[in-house]
Design a protein around this motif. Structure first.
Motif, PDB file in Angstrom:
ATOM      1  N   SER A 133       0.820  -1.215   0.000  1.00 17.34           N
ATOM      2  CA  SER A 133       0.000   0.000   0.000  1.00 17.34           C
ATOM      3  C   SER A 133       0.854   1.265   0.000  1.00 17.34           C
ATOM      4  O   SER A 133       0.324   2.369  -0.057  1.00 17.34           O
ATOM      5  CB  SER A 133      -0.906  -0.005   1.234  1.00 17.34           C
ATOM      6  N   SER A 134       2.194   1.104   0.066  1.00 18.10           N
ATOM      7  CA  SER A 134       3.024   2.316   0.102  1.00 18.10           C
ATOM      8  C   SER A 134       3.751   2.549  -1.213  1.00 18.10           C
ATOM      9  O   SER A 134       4.027   1.614  -1.970  1.00 18.10           O
ATOM     10  CB  SER A 134       4.025   2.234   1.257  1.00 18.10           C
ATOM     11  N   THR A 135       4.050   3.811  -1.482  1.00 18.73           N
ATOM     12  CA  THR A 135       4.828   4.182  -2.662  1.00 18.73           C
ATOM     13  C   THR A 135       6.019   4.995  -2.192  1.00 18.73           C
ATOM     14  O   THR A 135       5.849   6.003  -1.510  1.00 18.73           O
ATOM     15  CB  THR A 135       3.971   5.011  -3.640  1.00 18.73           C
ATOM     16  N   GLU A 136       7.220   4.521  -2.534  1.00 13.92           N
ATOM     17  CA  GLU A 136       8.433   5.249  -2.181  1.00 13.92           C
ATOM     18  C   GLU A 136       8.873   6.080  -3.376  1.00 13.92           C
ATOM     19  O   GLU A 136       8.619   5.700  -4.521  1.00 13.92           O
ATOM     20  CB  GLU A 136       9.533   4.250  -1.799  1.00 13.92           C
ATOM     21  N   LEU A 137       9.533   7.204  -3.084  1.00 12.45           N
ATOM     22  CA  LEU A 137       9.987   8.094  -4.158  1.00 12.45           C
ATOM     23  C   LEU A 137      11.499   8.271  -4.099  1.00 12.45           C
ATOM     24  O   LEU A 137      12.070   8.395  -3.012  1.00 12.45           O
ATOM     25  CB  LEU A 137       9.339   9.475  -4.016  1.00 12.45           C
ATOM     26  N   VAL A 138      12.097   8.270  -5.281  1.00 13.26           N
ATOM     27  CA  VAL A 138      13.524   8.569  -5.408  1.00 13.26           C
ATOM     28  C   VAL A 138      13.658   9.672  -6.452  1.00 13.26           C
ATOM     29  O   VAL A 138      13.074   9.566  -7.538  1.00 13.26           O
ATOM     30  CB  VAL A 138      14.324   7.311  -5.846  1.00 13.26           C
ATOM     31  N   ALA A 139      14.396  10.726  -6.123  1.00 13.64           N
ATOM     32  CA  ALA A 139      14.655  11.795  -7.098  1.00 13.64           C
ATOM     33  C   ALA A 139      15.857  11.382  -7.938  1.00 13.64           C
ATOM     34  O   ALA A 139      16.901  11.020  -7.403  1.00 13.64           O
ATOM     35  CB  ALA A 139      14.959  13.101  -6.374  1.00 13.64           C
ATOM     36  N   VAL A 140      15.688  11.397  -9.254  1.00 12.59           N
ATOM     37  CA  VAL A 140      16.752  10.967 -10.161  1.00 12.59           C
ATOM     38  C   VAL A 140      17.073  12.121 -11.111  1.00 12.59           C
ATOM     39  O   VAL A 140      16.171  12.726 -11.680  1.00 12.59           O
ATOM     40  CB  VAL A 140      16.297   9.708 -10.945  1.00 12.59           C
ATOM     41  N   SER A 141      18.369  12.422 -11.245  1.00 12.83           N
ATOM     42  CA  SER A 141      18.801  13.494 -12.147  1.00 12.83           C
ATOM     43  C   SER A 141      19.273  12.879 -13.462  1.00 12.83           C
ATOM     44  O   SER A 141      20.452  12.558 -13.624  1.00 12.83           O
ATOM     45  CB  SER A 141      19.919  14.297 -11.488  1.00 12.83           C
ATOM     46  N   GLY A 142      18.344  12.673 -14.368  1.00 12.33           N
ATOM     47  CA  GLY A 142      18.662  12.093 -15.681  1.00 12.33           C
ATOM     48  C   GLY A 142      19.114  10.655 -15.579  1.00 12.33           C
ATOM     49  O   GLY A 142      18.805   9.962 -14.609  1.00 12.33           O
ATOM     50  N   GLY A 143      19.834  10.172 -16.589  1.00 18.13           N
ATOM     51  CA  GLY A 143      20.356   8.811 -16.575  1.00 18.13           C
ATOM     52  C   GLY A 143      19.573   7.873 -17.471  1.00 18.13           C
ATOM     53  O   GLY A 143      18.874   8.316 -18.400  1.00 18.13           O
ATOM     54  N   PHE A 144      19.692   6.597 -17.184  1.00 25.98           N
ATOM     55  CA  PHE A 144      19.068   5.562 -18.013  1.00 25.98           C
ATOM     56  C   PHE A 144      18.365   4.531 -17.157  1.00 25.98           C
ATOM     57  O   PHE A 144      18.762   4.286 -16.023  1.00 25.98           O
ATOM     58  CB  PHE A 144      20.140   4.810 -18.822  1.00 25.98           C
ATOM     59  N   ILE A 145      17.357   3.903 -17.753  1.00 23.57           N
ATOM     60  CA  ILE A 145      16.737   2.733 -17.121  1.00 23.57           C
ATOM     61  C   ILE A 145      17.003   1.530 -18.015  1.00 23.57           C
ATOM     62  O   ILE A 145      16.879   1.626 -19.244  1.00 23.57           O
ATOM     63  CB  ILE A 145      15.226   2.943 -16.881  1.00 23.57           C
ATOM     64  N   GLU A 146      17.407   0.441 -17.394  1.00 26.86           N
ATOM     65  CA  GLU A 146      17.573  -0.821 -18.115  1.00 26.86           C
ATOM     66  C   GLU A 146      16.594  -1.812 -17.508  1.00 26.86           C
ATOM     67  O   GLU A 146      16.650  -2.094 -16.302  1.00 26.86           O
ATOM     68  CB  GLU A 146      19.003  -1.348 -17.976  1.00 26.86           C
ATOM     69  N   VAL A 147      15.693  -2.326 -18.341  1.00 22.21           N
ATOM     70  CA  VAL A 147      14.655  -3.236 -17.858  1.00 22.21           C
ATOM     71  C   VAL A 147      14.942  -4.654 -18.339  1.00 22.21           C
ATOM     72  O   VAL A 147      15.224  -4.864 -19.516  1.00 22.21           O
ATOM     73  CB  VAL A 147      13.266  -2.803 -18.393  1.00 22.21           C
ATOM     74  N   ARG A 148      14.858  -5.586 -17.411  1.00 24.85           N
ATOM     75  CA  ARG A 148      14.881  -7.024 -17.721  1.00 24.85           C
ATOM     76  C   ARG A 148      13.656  -7.618 -17.042  1.00 24.85           C
ATOM     77  O   ARG A 148      13.092  -6.976 -16.157  1.00 24.85           O
ATOM     78  CB  ARG A 148      16.149  -7.684 -17.185  1.00 24.85           C
ATOM     79  N   PRO A 149      13.253  -8.832 -17.438  1.00 21.06           N
ATOM     80  CA  PRO A 149      11.987  -9.344 -16.886  1.00 21.06           C
ATOM     81  C   PRO A 149      11.941  -9.377 -15.358  1.00 21.06           C
ATOM     82  O   PRO A 149      10.896  -9.100 -14.770  1.00 21.06           O
ATOM     83  CB  PRO A 149      11.891 -10.751 -17.476  1.00 21.06           C
ATOM     84  N   ASP A 150      13.070  -9.692 -14.697  1.00 21.97           N
ATOM     85  CA  ASP A 150      13.011  -9.780 -13.238  1.00 21.97           C
ATOM     86  C   ASP A 150      13.868  -8.761 -12.509  1.00 21.97           C
ATOM     87  O   ASP A 150      13.990  -8.822 -11.287  1.00 21.97           O
ATOM     88  CB  ASP A 150      13.320 -11.209 -12.758  1.00 21.97           C
ATOM     89  N   ASN A 151      14.488  -7.824 -13.245  1.00 16.24           N
ATOM     90  CA  ASN A 151      15.157  -6.727 -12.550  1.00 16.24           C
ATOM     91  C   ASN A 151      15.247  -5.468 -13.395  1.00 16.24           C
ATOM     92  O   ASN A 151      15.240  -5.522 -14.620  1.00 16.24           O
ATOM     93  CB  ASN A 151      16.529  -7.142 -11.988  1.00 16.24           C
ATOM     94  N   VAL A 152      15.285  -4.355 -12.678  1.00 17.34           N
ATOM     95  CA  VAL A 152      15.343  -3.032 -13.306  1.00 17.34           C
ATOM     96  C   VAL A 152      16.525  -2.301 -12.684  1.00 17.34           C
ATOM     97  O   VAL A 152      16.660  -2.273 -11.458  1.00 17.34           O
ATOM     98  CB  VAL A 152      14.038  -2.248 -13.030  1.00 17.34           C
ATOM     99  N   THR A 153      17.378  -1.749 -13.535  1.00 18.38           N
ATOM    100  CA  THR A 153      18.499  -0.950 -13.041  1.00 18.38           C
ATOM    101  C   THR A 153      18.342   0.473 -13.547  1.00 18.38           C
ATOM    102  O   THR A 153      18.103   0.686 -14.740  1.00 18.38           O
ATOM    103  CB  THR A 153      19.846  -1.527 -13.537  1.00 18.38           C
ATOM    104  N   ILE A 154      18.459   1.430 -12.628  1.00 21.01           N
ATOM    105  CA  ILE A 154      18.434   2.844 -13.005  1.00 21.01           C
ATOM    106  C   ILE A 154      19.817   3.397 -12.692  1.00 21.01           C
ATOM    107  O   ILE A 154      20.293   3.290 -11.554  1.00 21.01           O
ATOM    108  CB  ILE A 154      17.324   3.590 -12.243  1.00 21.01           C
ATOM    109  N   LEU A 155      20.452   3.912 -13.735  1.00 18.00           N
ATOM    110  CA  LEU A 155      21.794   4.472 -13.608  1.00 18.00           C
ATOM    111  C   LEU A 155      21.673   5.976 -13.767  1.00 18.00           C
ATOM    112  O   LEU A 155      21.166   6.440 -14.793  1.00 18.00           O
ATOM    113  CB  LEU A 155      22.692   3.945 -14.733  1.00 18.00           C
ATOM    114  N   ALA A 156      22.116   6.727 -12.759  1.00 14.44           N
ATOM    115  CA  ALA A 156      21.957   8.179 -12.844  1.00 14.44           C
ATOM    116  C   ALA A 156      23.195   8.871 -12.297  1.00 14.44           C
ATOM    117  O   ALA A 156      23.902   8.315 -11.447  1.00 14.44           O
ATOM    118  CB  ALA A 156      20.735   8.615 -12.042  1.00 14.44           C
TER     119      ALA A 156
END
Ligand code: ATP
Length: 134
Positions: free
Chosen positions: A56-79
């Motif tokens: 029921s909760s939503t966490e927030l992260v502030a990201v300054s640009g970068g990239f998202i790499e999506v795979r079926p079981d993991n997501v990497t955000i590089l910023a």
């Protein structure tokens, strides 16, 4: 409930690591909502909030640009920079916003307007994420 592992990583180290039910990001092409099992993809991000839904909760992260790499079981955000909402220094972000605004308003000064504009976006994003206004 299915989950996907999300890592947010910067040159200074990891910022966030958790299993979540959904991750939403602001890609250059628009808002992206990613659920577990998503097809692989890579996309550039705007400066914006990453929302991570866990129960029921939503966490927030502030990201300054970068990239998202999506795979079926993991997501990497590089910023270049990223901060979890609770780690944001609101006064620092407000001072940064004021500095950027006065640079943009000061016609006499030789300024790099593009650089000031990017700094302003980072500051506003941090203020919004800290204040949970996304
Ligand atoms: P400032 O003008 O306050 O330095 P900036 O936008 O130029 O802001 P960045 O270059 O994006 O700052 O970030 C430098 C480092 O400082 C990064 O590690 C980033 O996570 C951290 N940082 C920047 N602003 C804040 C803030 N308001 N609260 C917490 N960490 C911050």
């Amino acid at each position: 409930m299915k989950t996907v592992k999300v890592n947010v990583v910067t040159p200074d180290g990891p910022v966030y690591d958790a299993e979540v039910e959904m991750v939403s990001v602001k890609a250059q092409s628009g808002e992206l909502g990613i659920l577990p099992g998503h097809i692989p993809m890579v996309a550039p991000l705007k400066t914006g909030a990453v929302r991570l839904k866990k129960g029921s909760s939503t966490e927030l992260v502030a990201v300054s640009g970068g990239f998202i790499e999506v795979r079926p079981d993991n997501v990497t955000i590089l910023a270049q920079a990223a901060e979890a909402a609770e780690d944001i220094d609101l006064e620092r972000a407000q001072a940064s916003r004021e500095r950027a605004e006065s640079r943009l308003n000061d016609k006499a000064e030789q300024i790099d307007a593009h650089r000031a504009e990017l700094a302003l976006r980072r500051a506003i994003n941090r203020i919004d994420v800290r204040n949970n206004r996304m």
